[in-house]
Design a protein around this motif. Structure first.
Motif, PDB file in Angstrom:
ATOM      1  N   LYS A  21       6.788  11.608 -19.063  1.00  0.00           N
ATOM      2  CA  LYS A  21       5.957  12.678 -18.499  1.00  0.00           C
ATOM      3  C   LYS A  21       5.823  12.526 -16.989  1.00  0.00           C
ATOM      4  N   LEU A  22       5.688  11.290 -16.528  1.00  0.00           N
ATOM      5  CA  LEU A  22       5.598  11.049 -15.086  1.00  0.00           C
ATOM      6  C   LEU A  22       6.875  11.509 -14.388  1.00  0.00           C
ATOM      7  N   ALA A  37       1.011  21.394  -9.437  1.00  0.00           N
ATOM      8  CA  ALA A  37       2.096  20.427  -9.608  1.00  0.00           C
ATOM      9  C   ALA A  37       1.685  19.063  -9.048  1.00  0.00           C
ATOM     10  N   ILE A  38       0.989  19.071  -7.935  1.00  0.00           N
ATOM     11  CA  ILE A  38       0.520  17.821  -7.321  1.00  0.00           C
ATOM     12  C   ILE A  38      -0.560  17.192  -8.199  1.00  0.00           C
ATOM     13  N   HIS A  39      -1.469  18.022  -8.664  1.00  0.00           N
ATOM     14  CA  HIS A  39      -2.545  17.530  -9.543  1.00  0.00           C
ATOM     15  C   HIS A  39      -1.940  16.905 -10.807  1.00  0.00           C
ATOM     16  N   ASP A  40      -0.992  17.591 -11.428  1.00  0.00           N
ATOM     17  CA  ASP A  40      -0.378  17.087 -12.656  1.00  0.00           C
ATOM     18  C   ASP A  40       0.387  15.792 -12.414  1.00  0.00           C
ATOM     19  N   LEU A  41       1.021  15.668 -11.263  1.00  0.00           N
ATOM     20  CA  LEU A  41       1.713  14.428 -10.916  1.00  0.00           C
ATOM     21  C   LEU A  41       0.719  13.279 -10.832  1.00  0.00           C
ATOM     22  N   ARG A  42      -0.379  13.511 -10.152  1.00  0.00           N
ATOM     23  CA  ARG A  42      -1.397  12.462 -10.004  1.00  0.00           C
ATOM     24  C   ARG A  42      -1.974  12.045 -11.359  1.00  0.00           C
ATOM     25  N   VAL A  43      -2.216  13.009 -12.228  1.00  0.00           N
ATOM     26  CA  VAL A  43      -2.730  12.708 -13.568  1.00  0.00           C
ATOM     27  C   VAL A  43      -1.713  11.868 -14.343  1.00  0.00           C
ATOM     28  N   SER A  44      -0.440  12.240 -14.264  1.00  0.00           N
ATOM     29  CA  SER A  44       0.578  11.501 -15.008  1.00  0.00           C
ATOM     30  C   SER A  44       0.708  10.061 -14.499  1.00  0.00           C
ATOM     31  N   ILE A  45       0.567   9.865 -13.202  1.00  0.00           N
ATOM     32  CA  ILE A  45       0.614   8.504 -12.645  1.00  0.00           C
ATOM     33  C   ILE A  45      -0.573   7.690 -13.158  1.00  0.00           C
TER      34      ILE A  45
END
Length: 139
Positions: A21-22, A37-45
């Protein structure tokens, strides 16, 4: 004390899924200008980091430390973009015109931060960190 093989398999599957997912979110964020997209990236990290922490007994600590260091770099770059997105939301809520100097400055900073993040994510993909991490973590 030995660890039950079922728990290890579950841990490895969770870490592997979250890494997948990351990678997906990193690819998406590298090609999108959208704040989500940035928010989702941060959540996945954050979720991937939590899984490595929760299942730390099943992955090499030294490798986790190296991976976290690389993710911190990405997370910091994404935070710089996200901070500007939030500032722009505040400007919009305050009915500040798009031509206002403050809004123009923040938008310019956001564009620069987005460019830096995109370059970082493209290097992440080009160097195929996800495959390396799978091997290092024993996934």
């Amino acid at each position: 004390m030995t660890k039950a093989p079922g728990i290890r398999q579950y841990a490895v599957e969770q870490i592997s899924n979250l890494l997948g997912k990351l990678v997906f979110q990193a690819h998406h964020a590298a090609r999108s200008n959208h704040p989500d997209a940035i928010h989702d990236l941060r959540v996945s990290i954050r979720r991937f980091n939590q899984a490595m922490r929760a299942f730390g007994a099943f992955v090499p600590a030294r490798e986790v430390k190296k991976i976290r260091r690389r993710l911190r770099e990405i997370m910091n770059a994404a935070a710089r973009v996200r901070d500007r997105d939030i500032a722009l939301e505040f400007c919009a809520q305050a009915n500040l015109p798009e031509t206002a100097p403050l809004r123009q400055t923040v938008a310019g900073q956001r564009d620069q931060s987005q460019h830096e993040l995109r370059d970082l994510l493209k290097r992440f993909e080009a160097r195929d960190y996800s495959s390396r991490w799978r091997v290092r973590l024993g996934l």
